[in-house]
Design an enzyme around this catalytic site. Structure first.
Site, mmCIF file in Angstrom:
data_model
loop_
_atom_site.group_PDB
_atom_site.id
_atom_site.type_symbol
_atom_site.label_atom_id
_atom_site.label_comp_id
_atom_site.label_asym_id
_atom_site.label_seq_id
_atom_site.Cartn_x
_atom_site.Cartn_y
_atom_site.Cartn_z
ATOM 1 N N ASP A 1 2.905 7.904 14.636
ATOM 2 C CA ASP A 1 2.594 6.834 13.713
ATOM 3 C C ASP A 1 1.942 7.516 12.508
ATOM 4 O O ASP A 1 1.559 8.687 12.565
ATOM 5 C CB ASP A 1 1.661 5.791 14.368
ATOM 6 C CG ASP A 1 1.758 4.456 13.641
ATOM 7 O OD1 ASP A 1 1.471 3.415 14.254
ATOM 8 O OD2 ASP A 1 2.157 4.460 12.452
HETATM 9 C C1 GLC Z 1 1.854 1.838 10.275
HETATM 10 C C2 GLC Z 1 2.346 1.133 11.526
HETATM 11 C C3 GLC Z 1 3.769 1.487 11.891
HETATM 12 C C4 GLC Z 1 4.543 1.714 10.606
HETATM 13 C C5 GLC Z 1 4.003 2.973 9.970
HETATM 14 C C6 GLC Z 1 4.652 3.256 8.605
HETATM 15 O O1 GLC Z 1 0.525 2.233 10.429
HETATM 16 O O2 GLC Z 1 1.541 1.242 12.694
HETATM 17 O O3 GLC Z 1 4.314 0.415 12.664
HETATM 18 O O4 GLC Z 1 5.927 1.851 10.889
HETATM 19 O O5 GLC Z 1 2.593 2.969 9.831
HETATM 20 O O6 GLC Z 1 4.318 2.252 7.699
#
Ligand code: GLC
Length: 682
Positions: free
Chosen positions: A233
């Site tokens: 993430d």
């Molecule tokens: C965010 C979310 C994830 C998302 C990523 C990119 O923190 O947790 O679901 O796809 O970062 O935006």
């Protein structure tokens, strides 16, 4: 394994080039290796539509004018359809639009379980039930990946709250993990061949999910055979060695690093390699997984062209939204509203004019358009009918303003023949990074509804929310109640078409509607959101209806509940006295439409292990089928069961097991409206 030219590529890459492929080179891309014809890998949110273009190195919008897209219903709405064909078509649209917008990886679906009703990202996930999550997640991933785009099963694993999401440590027992929280991910890996999995921010049993050898190497890659790439993430890792050895393949969004060259998988990993702390084989495995994703998505060659904002996509968005509307209550056939008699309609409530696409965080969508309920009711009502609108409540109203809004709404209600109230929540409360403070309807809606029913008992309530809400005392007075999760660009028209009877509602609750927050197992048995950095899932596998049924807690509305404008009769249940040696079996029954209009029934099959050596839920959903029937029509339905339908996970033996004995098979219209029962033996 890799196909030959990818293997040759791997052999031809220098170490620096290999490292450049396994960490971000902007917010949402990796670096190209032009020497070898390898383009950038382009990732993008989100699960309900392709996110707007951002500036390459910030979270700011790029203010483009060419990034409007089709806005699909949220995943909780998709799950409410209980329609696996629609899940596949949902994926087709999302994949085609991601492809059309030049993306190689779309960061969805979210497969986390609805553990409790306060999770700010509840709307991004499918259900409280692992079987429904798996059965809807697999075709969705298949649809996306059929468009030469990689899907991303996220957030692996047990990311079930937003409070302290980047630090919370989840304590959960092995059976709950295997039987509740893993099945959606496991099915998307084993059956759909999902090409990427996103590690969650949180810890599981003391280990960060984005660098947990147990979770990523042992379970995901070795036990389940995952061949794709694990992406972090964004900004989820804080070091080099454990992620490098623990199974992470692609580091994204490490804002804490001063430059992309100083990402944890850049210079620091090269130093670790040179110090023999990380074997080159570990790097090569990551690169091979990234190349595999690139092969599927045209980064290494051509790919079929995508399509954005087509008429077909909008029609699909509308169809999904229509099937996502759940009719919770309909006394004396109050609905559908008879258009010919509807001379004066009062539409009341802020959610009659709100659009929800852009909100919620990374799942936000810059929709080509969004039809509100008011737009659609005005367009659909009979010529000559008078329509009043009153906002009724507002998110930022002072007490005086709120009183004025209520007075205007009451006046409109008094004058009208029928009132349509549109309320619920907005992404002010349903959003990434935050959990809701409670389950209440905000902004004084309960008080307003009490006054509306005094003014005009002929009031229909439409709740537009991302998760269940507590229903106030007005609930006993409402003749008709609709629930729909944020349902995308055609949400308004779906609501209007159900209200006026153009569509016969067929949605079913994918998650239990508790009477009050304390009834939810995460809040009564387990902890939410935990304390001192740890949250203990003491409810174990008794999540959702498994808790309500096994502990005799009455829900406001049950898992799988949803009414129709017609009625269905179940008959002729057939099941063998004994399960086959391979633990498969087929259950057959007949379903008849005994009403006067066509409709669709969601036939649900629940299994109960009558006597077991371990605690097992009173009943568990193990099969379902959506059946469309003309008035008077009967169809035979066959529901196949496989081994997992009878098994539980034996944590000591690390294997699935079905114990000999009697199993009860119940078939019905919801987890609490079971029409036919039978027994079989193992
Ligand atoms: C965010 C979310 C994830 C998302 C990523 C990119 O923190 O947790 O679901 O796809 O970062 O935006």
């Amino acid at each position: 394994m890799l196909d030959p030219d990818a293997r040759d590529l791997l052999a031809a890459l220098t170490l620096d080039e290999k490292l450049s492929l396994i960490h971000g080179n902007s917010k949402f891309t990796t670096a190209a290796v032009t020497r070898l014809g390898i383009g950038e890998l382009v990732l993008s949110d989100g699960p309900h539509g392709v996110r707007e273009e951002l500036e390459p190195h910030t979270w700011n919008t790029a203010r483009r004018g060419d990034d409007f897209v089709s806005h699909l219903p949220c995943l909780s709405a998709l799950a409410s359809t209980f329609n696996v064909e629609l899940a596949k078509e949902y994926g087709d649209v999302l994949g085609a639009e991601a492809n059309g917008r030049g993306k190689h990886v779309i960061l969805g679906p979210g497969l986390n379980i609805h553990r409790g009703p306060l999770n700010g990202r509840h709307f991004e996930y499918l259900s409280e039930d692992p079987h429904l999550t798996a059965r809807m997640g697999v075709p969705l991933v298949q649809g996306i990946q059929a468009q030469a785009v990689a899907a991303c099963a996220k957030h692996f694993a047990v990311n079930n709250q937003e409070t302290e999401r980047k630090t919370i440590d989840v304590e959960v027992d092995e059976r709950a993990l295997r039987e509740i929280y893993f099945p959606g991910f496991e099915a998307c890996v084993k059956e759909a061949g999902v090409l990427t999995v996103m590690g969650a921010y949180n810890k599981l049993r003391g280990h960060w999910c984005c660098q947990s050898d147990a979770l990523l190497n042992q379970v995901l890659k070795q036990e389940w055979g995952f061949q794709g790439a694990v992406v972090s993430d964004w900004d989820a890792i804080n070091e080099t060695l454990e992620p490098a050895l623990g199974g992470l393949d692609l580091e994204m969004g490490s804002d804490k690093c001063p430059s992309y060259d100083e990402y944890f998988f850049a210079k620091p990993l090269k130093a670790a390699l040179e110090a023999s702390k990380v074997p080159l084989s570990a790097i090569d495995d990551k690169v091979a997984r990234i190349l595999r994703v690139m092969m599927h998505t045209g980064v290494l060659g051509a790919r079929r062209r995508g399509r954005v904002n087509t008429w077909g996509h909008r029609e699909k968005a509308r169809q999904i939204a229509e099937e996502a509307v759940v009719l919770l209550k309909n006394e004396r056939g109050f609905l559908p509203l008879d258009l010919d008699k509807a001379d004066s309609i009062a539409v009341i409530g802020d959610n009659a004019i709100q659009v929800h696409g852009r909100g919620g965080g990374s799942a936000g969508v810059k929709a080509l358009y969004e039809k509100t309920p008011l737009d659609a009711i005005v367009a659909r009502a009979r010529q000559g009918a008078s329509i009043d609108f009153a906002q009724g409540y507002a998110r930022d109203a002072s007490p005086e303003q709120a009183a004025k809004l209520r007075a205007l709404a009451v006046r409109a209600a008094k004058r009208a023949q029928v009132v349509v109230f549109c309320g619920g929540l907005t992404h002010e409360l349903d959003r990434e990074g935050f959990d809701r403070p409670d389950m209440k309807l905000p902004f004084g809606q309960d008080e307003l509804l009490a006054e509306l029913f005094d003014a005009n008992p002929r009031t229909v309530v439409v709740l537009i929310t991302g998760a269940p809400v507590e229903l106030g005392d007005w609930h006993t007075r409402v003749p008709a109640l609709l629930q729909v999760c944020y349902a995308g660009m055609e949400a308004g028209s779906a609501i209007a078409r159900v209200l006026f009877g153009d569509v016969n509602p067929s949605g079913r609750l994918p998650t239990t509607y508790p009477k009050k927050l304390e009834d939810s197992p995460a809040h009564s048995v387990g902890e939410f959101p935990g304390k001192d950095g740890v949250v203990r899932y003491k409810e174990g596998l008794f999540v959702g209806y498994r808790h309500f049924d096994s502990n005799r807690v009455e829900p406001r509305y049950a898992f799988g509940h949803g009414l129709s404008y017609t009625r269905f009769e179940y008959s002729n249940l057939e099941l063998p006295a004994r399960v086959n040696p391979d633990l498969s079996m087929s259950v057959k029954l007949a379903v008849k439409n005994t009403g006067s209009r066509a409709g669709a029934e969601v036939v649900q099959l629940y299994v109960r292990d009558v006597e077991s050596s371990v605690p097992r839920p009173l009943r568990e959903l193990k099969a379902f089928a959506k059946v469309t029937l003309e008035p008077g029509e009967t169809k035979n339905v066959e529901l196949p069961l496989a081994a997992r339908s009878f098994q539980f996970y034996d944590a000591e033996a690390h294997t699935w097991k079905a114990e000999p004995g009697t199993f009860e098979i119940s078939v019905g219209s919801s987890s609490r409206d079971l029409r036919l029962n039978g027994k079989t033996e193992i």
